[in-house]
Write an enzyme that holds these catalytic residues in place. Structure first.
Site, PDB file in Angstrom:
ATOM      1  N   HIS A  94      43.196  33.871  43.089  1.00 56.23           N
ATOM      2  CA  HIS A  94      42.136  34.608  42.105  1.00 56.23           C
ATOM      3  C   HIS A  94      41.088  34.794  43.152  1.00 56.23           C
ATOM      4  O   HIS A  94      40.937  33.803  44.075  1.00 56.23           O
ATOM      5  CB  HIS A  94      41.846  34.140  41.006  1.00 56.23           C
ATOM      6  N   GLU A  96      37.855  33.958  42.410  1.00 55.37           N
ATOM      7  CA  GLU A  96      36.979  32.600  42.578  1.00 55.37           C
ATOM      8  C   GLU A  96      37.752  31.607  43.530  1.00 55.37           C
ATOM      9  O   GLU A  96      37.010  30.832  44.375  1.00 55.37           O
ATOM     10  CB  GLU A  96      37.104  32.250  41.102  1.00 55.37           C
ATOM     11  N   CYS A 124      39.469  31.947  34.574  1.00 53.02           N
ATOM     12  CA  CYS A 124      40.743  31.429  33.887  1.00 53.02           C
ATOM     13  C   CYS A 124      40.680  29.946  33.802  1.00 53.02           C
ATOM     14  O   CYS A 124      39.701  29.504  34.497  1.00 53.02           O
ATOM     15  CB  CYS A 124      42.156  32.085  34.590  1.00 53.02           C
ATOM     16  N   CYS A 127      40.826  28.439  37.796  1.00 52.30           N
ATOM     17  CA  CYS A 127      39.830  28.900  38.432  1.00 52.30           C
ATOM     18  C   CYS A 127      38.467  28.065  37.765  1.00 52.30           C
ATOM     19  O   CYS A 127      37.687  27.495  38.593  1.00 52.30           O
ATOM     20  CB  CYS A 127      39.313  30.308  38.300  1.00 52.30           C
TER      21      CYS A 127
END
Length: 189
Positions: A94, A96, A124, A127
């Protein structure tokens, strides 16, 4: 004890309902176990937030999915990342996570403490957990989990809920910065 399924006897067959019930009971105990309370603070938008968010959204426009991030320390961008899940065959890539990994590839992880992470979508749980473990002190996001869920599948746990489960760190959270611009990227993909 055995349960029959499809004509075959299976010892100790896993029953999802029993497991869910057990986890719910354990989770309830864990949540009420001690006096430690969450330290997540909602903060208003700061003057510099839109500029740094535009960088995160620019990263998102280049990703496999429209998610991007920028990590800022002392007013300077120290790392950026975009979703590379497809390109890297890594479902954890992701924006991040990519930004964090890029930073720690060349810097001590301790230097993330107190940094601000700008992200085009609310982090999420994975993360947000990484953000907390890194000691990042502030998260600024564009589109919320609720808004994102209208576009694609989401785990419906907010960044605030994850931060509130970490009583050892105060995380400042600001949401909704340029959310319309971040959400528009989904229309282009």
């Amino acid at each position: 004890m055995s349960k029959k399924k499809g004509g075959c006897a299976r010892e100790h067959l896993f029953d999802r309902r029993d497991a869910l019930s057990l986890l719910t009971r354990i989770g309830g105990l864990a949540l009420s176990a001690g006096p430690a309370r969450a330290k997540a603070k909602r903060l208003p938008v700061r003057p510099e937030d839109e500029g740094f968010m535009r960088l995160a959204i620019a990263e998102a426009a280049k990703g496999d999915f429209p998610f991007g991030a920028a990590i800022v320390r002392e007013g300077k961008v120290v790392s950026t990342g975009r979703n590379l899940g497809v390109a890297n065959n890594d479902p954890t890539a992701h924006g991040e996570m990519v930004a964090i990994r890029r930073f720690v590839a060349d810097n001590p992880a301790k230097d993330l403490k107190g940094a601000t992470l700008y992200t085009s979508g609310e982090p999420c749980p994975m993360c947000m957990g990484a953000i907390i473990w890194c000691g990042i002190g502030r998260v600024v996001y564009a589109a919320s989990i609720e808004q994102l869920a209208k576009r694609l599948g989401q785990i419906m746990i907010t960044s605030r809920a994850v931060a509130e489960a970490a009583p050892f760190l105060t995380v400042e959270i600001t949401g909704g910065v340029l959310s319309a611009e971040a959400l528009a990227l989904f229309d282009k993909k």
